[in-house]
Every structure is written in C-alpha cells, then in structure tokens.
Write a protein that holds these residues in place. Structure first.
Motif, PDB file in Angstrom:
ATOM      1  N   LEU A 190       0.850  -1.248  -0.116  1.00 37.74           N
ATOM      2  CA  LEU A 190       0.038   0.107   0.114  1.00 37.74           C
ATOM      3  C   LEU A 190       1.027   1.268  -0.016  1.00 37.74           C
ATOM      4  O   LEU A 190       0.557   2.328  -0.699  1.00 37.74           O
ATOM      5  CB  LEU A 190      -0.947  -0.008   1.290  1.00 37.74           C
ATOM      6  N   PRO A 191       1.941   1.313   0.662  1.00 35.85           N
ATOM      7  CA  PRO A 191       2.527   2.652   0.742  1.00 35.85           C
ATOM      8  C   PRO A 191       3.223   2.946  -0.682  1.00 35.85           C
ATOM      9  O   PRO A 191       3.737   4.086  -0.863  1.00 35.85           O
ATOM     10  CB  PRO A 191       3.897   2.399   1.713  1.00 35.85           C
ATOM     11  N   ARG A 192       3.219   1.903  -1.571  1.00 32.45           N
ATOM     12  CA  ARG A 192       3.959   2.236  -2.735  1.00 32.45           C
ATOM     13  C   ARG A 192       3.011   2.987  -3.895  1.00 32.45           C
ATOM     14  O   ARG A 192       3.258   3.130  -4.904  1.00 32.45           O
ATOM     15  CB  ARG A 192       4.402   0.753  -3.402  1.00 32.45           C
ATOM     16  N   ILE A 193       1.517   2.815  -3.485  1.00 32.45           N
ATOM     17  CA  ILE A 193       0.488   3.425  -4.261  1.00 32.45           C
ATOM     18  C   ILE A 193       0.712   5.049  -3.742  1.00 32.45           C
ATOM     19  O   ILE A 193       0.207   5.449  -3.085  1.00 32.45           O
ATOM     20  CB  ILE A 193      -0.773   2.924  -3.861  1.00 32.45           C
ATOM     21  N   LYS A 194       1.435   5.541  -5.246  1.00 33.50           N
ATOM     22  CA  LYS A 194       1.675   7.281  -5.105  1.00 33.50           C
ATOM     23  C   LYS A 194       0.252   8.043  -5.597  1.00 33.50           C
ATOM     24  O   LYS A 194       0.305   9.116  -5.281  1.00 33.50           O
ATOM     25  CB  LYS A 194       2.786   7.708  -5.769  1.00 33.50           C
ATOM     26  N   ALA A 195      -0.654   7.414  -6.512  1.00 35.60           N
ATOM     27  CA  ALA A 195      -1.699   8.103  -7.048  1.00 35.60           C
ATOM     28  C   ALA A 195      -2.591   8.356  -5.828  1.00 35.60           C
ATOM     29  O   ALA A 195      -2.754   7.536  -5.012  1.00 35.60           O
ATOM     30  CB  ALA A 195      -2.287   7.100  -7.905  1.00 35.60           C
ATOM     31  N   PRO A 196      -3.293   9.609  -6.105  1.00 37.11           N
ATOM     32  CA  PRO A 196      -4.238   9.897  -5.290  1.00 37.11           C
ATOM     33  C   PRO A 196      -5.589   8.851  -5.391  1.00 37.11           C
ATOM     34  O   PRO A 196      -5.763   8.449  -6.187  1.00 37.11           O
ATOM     35  CB  PRO A 196      -5.023  11.249  -5.804  1.00 37.11           C
ATOM     36  N   THR A 197      -5.975   8.311  -4.126  1.00 40.34           N
ATOM     37  CA  THR A 197      -6.818   7.239  -3.820  1.00 40.34           C
ATOM     38  C   THR A 197      -7.956   7.607  -3.275  1.00 40.34           C
ATOM     39  O   THR A 197      -8.321   8.265  -2.006  1.00 40.34           O
ATOM     40  CB  THR A 197      -6.125   6.116  -3.332  1.00 40.34           C
ATOM     41  N   LEU A 198      -9.241   7.241  -4.015  1.00 38.33           N
ATOM     42  CA  LEU A 198     -10.747   7.139  -3.440  1.00 38.33           C
ATOM     43  C   LEU A 198     -11.100   5.776  -2.688  1.00 38.33           C
ATOM     44  O   LEU A 198     -11.165   4.937  -3.466  1.00 38.33           O
ATOM     45  CB  LEU A 198     -11.788   7.857  -4.281  1.00 38.33           C
ATOM     46  N   VAL A 199     -11.414   5.719  -1.531  1.00 38.98           N
ATOM     47  CA  VAL A 199     -11.778   4.464  -0.673  1.00 38.98           C
ATOM     48  C   VAL A 199     -13.108   4.469  -0.671  1.00 38.98           C
ATOM     49  O   VAL A 199     -13.652   5.635   0.119  1.00 38.98           O
ATOM     50  CB  VAL A 199     -11.162   4.117   0.484  1.00 38.98           C
ATOM     51  N   VAL A 200     -14.040   3.771  -1.437  1.00 42.86           N
ATOM     52  CA  VAL A 200     -15.499   3.898  -1.369  1.00 42.86           C
ATOM     53  C   VAL A 200     -16.035   2.773  -0.297  1.00 42.86           C
ATOM     54  O   VAL A 200     -15.665   1.608  -0.502  1.00 42.86           O
ATOM     55  CB  VAL A 200     -16.198   3.834  -2.542  1.00 42.86           C
ATOM     56  N   PHE A 201     -16.776   2.909   0.768  1.00 45.01           N
ATOM     57  CA  PHE A 201     -17.488   2.217   1.718  1.00 45.01           C
ATOM     58  C   PHE A 201     -18.617   2.160   1.726  1.00 45.01           C
ATOM     59  O   PHE A 201     -19.173   3.075   2.003  1.00 45.01           O
ATOM     60  CB  PHE A 201     -16.630   2.282   3.153  1.00 45.01           C
ATOM     61  N   GLY A 202     -19.414   0.895   1.704  1.00 46.61           N
ATOM     62  CA  GLY A 202     -20.832   0.900   1.849  1.00 46.61           C
ATOM     63  C   GLY A 202     -20.980   0.425   3.367  1.00 46.61           C
ATOM     64  O   GLY A 202     -20.579  -0.495   3.919  1.00 46.61           O
ATOM     65  N   ALA A 203     -21.830   1.497   4.108  1.00 50.87           N
ATOM     66  CA  ALA A 203     -21.998   1.357   5.465  1.00 50.87           C
ATOM     67  C   ALA A 203     -22.664  -0.084   5.741  1.00 50.87           C
ATOM     68  O   ALA A 203     -22.619  -0.697   6.887  1.00 50.87           O
ATOM     69  CB  ALA A 203     -22.793   2.430   6.015  1.00 50.87           C
ATOM     70  N   HIS A 204     -23.652  -0.862   4.767  1.00 52.30           N
ATOM     71  CA  HIS A 204     -24.063  -1.922   5.023  1.00 52.30           C
ATOM     72  C   HIS A 204     -23.598  -2.904   4.628  1.00 52.30           C
ATOM     73  O   HIS A 204     -24.121  -4.191   4.184  1.00 52.30           O
ATOM     74  CB  HIS A 204     -25.420  -1.925   4.495  1.00 52.30           C
ATOM     75  N   ASP A 205     -22.084  -3.063   4.101  1.00 48.20           N
ATOM     76  CA  ASP A 205     -21.489  -4.156   3.566  1.00 48.20           C
ATOM     77  C   ASP A 205     -21.103  -5.099   4.272  1.00 48.20           C
ATOM     78  O   ASP A 205     -20.399  -5.052   5.495  1.00 48.20           O
ATOM     79  CB  ASP A 205     -20.183  -3.691   2.684  1.00 48.20           C
ATOM     80  N   ALA A 206     -21.685  -6.489   4.272  1.00 42.36           N
ATOM     81  CA  ALA A 206     -21.428  -7.543   5.306  1.00 42.36           C
ATOM     82  C   ALA A 206     -20.046  -8.339   5.146  1.00 42.36           C
ATOM     83  O   ALA A 206     -19.652  -8.928   6.036  1.00 42.36           O
ATOM     84  CB  ALA A 206     -22.501  -8.598   4.872  1.00 42.36           C
ATOM     85  N   GLY A 207     -19.427  -8.073   3.957  1.00 39.26           N
ATOM     86  CA  GLY A 207     -18.069  -8.497   3.774  1.00 39.26           C
ATOM     87  C   GLY A 207     -16.827  -7.799   4.296  1.00 39.26           C
ATOM     88  O   GLY A 207     -16.053  -7.848   4.921  1.00 39.26           O
ATOM     89  N   ARG A 208     -16.881  -6.767   3.248  1.00 38.86           N
ATOM     90  CA  ARG A 208     -15.755  -5.683   3.249  1.00 38.86           C
ATOM     91  C   ARG A 208     -16.298  -4.557   4.392  1.00 38.86           C
ATOM     92  O   ARG A 208     -16.853  -3.758   4.066  1.00 38.86           O
ATOM     93  CB  ARG A 208     -15.430  -5.027   2.069  1.00 38.86           C
ATOM     94  N   THR A 209     -15.817  -4.708   5.797  1.00 39.49           N
ATOM     95  CA  THR A 209     -16.387  -3.950   6.884  1.00 39.49           C
ATOM     96  C   THR A 209     -15.466  -2.757   6.768  1.00 39.49           C
ATOM     97  O   THR A 209     -14.519  -2.475   6.114  1.00 39.49           O
ATOM     98  CB  THR A 209     -16.161  -4.648   7.897  1.00 39.49           C
TER      99      THR A 209
END
Length: 254
Positions: A190-209
């Motif tokens: 992850l520290p090697r990712i230099k590009a601006p990054t948008l992390v999208v989270f679904g509040a009701h996601d049962a798997g990716r919390t």
C-alpha cells in the motif's frame, strides 16, 4: 463490444464518453462483468472516457492463468494497448485488489485509483471464505444465493441479469482467481501507491467492513474515504447518485 489484444489474447471491454481523460474499471469476482460499470461510465463528467474490462466473459484467459496478479498486469497492458496516458483506474471488490496491485506495480503510470468495497487482505473476511467453499463444493448450484450477498438494494432486472451472466463464467476461472485473492496480502504494497486514491465504503457491506477501509486509508499515503450510508457491497448499483457524486468530486481533483 470492442476488443483489444493484451499479451497476445483478446480482451473485451465496454467504453463510453469522450475527452482527454480516461478511467478504467475492473469488476469483481464470482462471475461479475463489465455490466457492473455500464451505468457509471455512461454518467461520467464531460471530458472523461470510461472503460470497463471484461475478465471472465467474452475475454480469453491471461496467458499465465487467472489470478489477481495476472489481471493486474492486464490493466497495464490494456492501458498501453489503447494508448491511455495516465488513466485513473478503479475496481470493485476483487477488482479493487487488482487495482491495488496495478497501482503499486507501476506507481507513476496512473493518475488516480478508486477502491470500491474492497480491502488489502482477506484474513478477516469470513463471508468470502465461506462463499468460496460453497462454490468449490457445489459449483453454480447456489449462485443466486451467493450473488445476493453483493447487493442490499438492487433493481430486480439487474439482479437477474447479474446471476445469469455469473453462471456463464468459467467455473475454474472463478475458483482460481478467488483462491489467488484469498492468498494475496496487499498490506505491504500500500505505501507504494502514489496516486491519489478514493476508498469507497458501503455502510451495510457484510463482507468488506469499515476495518478493511481503514487499513487501506492507513496504508495508502494520499487516500480519502467516501462512505455510502445506504449501500451494501455495490454502491454503483445500489445508491448510484451518491456514488457518482463522490466519484465525480474525486475525478475533479486528479
């Protein structure tokens, strides 16, 4: 749909829009396809052209077989083959892991990254492990049940099409890429990712919390969170207005 040759094999994709900027989307696993991104690329802001790669349907396997690593190399080959200059890349679920790998492999190649309902590692993703076991034991017998986990709110016609397409995907490809996903830990990358990054989270996601999103935010230097309050695992389908608002605001900054 158009075709481009990547690593000597045909790769199908959807495309829409025009302009000097480009964004390339990767779908998730379990038989997903470019249809997941059809509405999103049609709604992109002026000046942007969107692409959505097909990896399981309509495209040939990568020469070294299906894995998140081979699909990440396909992203670079796809951008090179189409002459895309520093595109933004984005992915949903498994495609988000592909995006992490691609962005860390070539930190200067991409202008931005969009990670939708994904994470860096599957260690604490019990749902993913359970569904993988069910797929291995029973094939597509329970694909409707498996697919139901990816949506909280979804139009019935889209869901029926999703399930139908998922059952058309090669089963062994699903198993191979899902096993590679379970075996991959992107946290050191992850520290090697230099590009601006948008992390999208679904509040009701049962798997990716939210813990998965927080790991991405802690590891990627230039990252920000967009929380979809009414969405489950697939906000581009479930809450499209909220998803578009977050995506378009992010694209305006890169």
């Amino acid at each position: 749909m158009p075709i481009v040759t990547v690593d000597g094999v045909p790769v199908h994709y959807a495309a829409q829009g025009s302009g000097p900027r480009s964004i390339v989307f990767m779908h998730g696993g379990f038989g997903s396809s470019s249809e997941l991104w059809k509405r999103t690329i049609a709604a992109l802001p002026a000046g942007w052209r969107g692409y959505a790669i097909d990896n399981f349907l309509r495209s040939a396997p990568p020469p070294d077989g299906y894995s998140v690593q081979s699909l990440a190399r396909r992203v670079r080959g796809f951008a090179d083959a189409l002459g895309l200059e520093r595109p933004v890349i984005g992915g949903h679920s498994m495609g988000g892991v592909v995006t992490q790998l691609a962005a860390s492999n070539d930190p200067e190649r991409y202008a931005g990254a969009v990670l939708v309902c994904t994470g860096a590692v599957m260690t604490n993703h019990q749902l993913g492990h359970d569904l993988m076991a069910k797929l291995r034991e029973t094939g597509y017998e329970h694909m409707r049940e498996i697919s139901s986990h990816w949506f909280r709110i979804v139009p019935a016609d889209f869901f029926e099409g999703y399930v139908s397409r998922a059952m058309d995907a090669p089963l062994q490809a699903m198993l191979d890429v899902q096993q590679s996903l379970l075996d991959t830990d992107c946290r050191p990358l992850l520290p090697r990712i230099k590009a601006p990054t948008l992390v999208v989270f679904g509040a009701h996601d049962a798997g990716r919390t939210i813990e998965h999103a927080q790991t991405l935010l802690a590891g990627i230097p230039d990252s920000r969170l967009a929380r979809m309050e009414d969405s489950g695992h697939s906000p581009m389908i479930e809450t499209p207005a909220d998803f578009d608002a977050a995506l378009h605001a992010f694209l305006a900054t890169v």
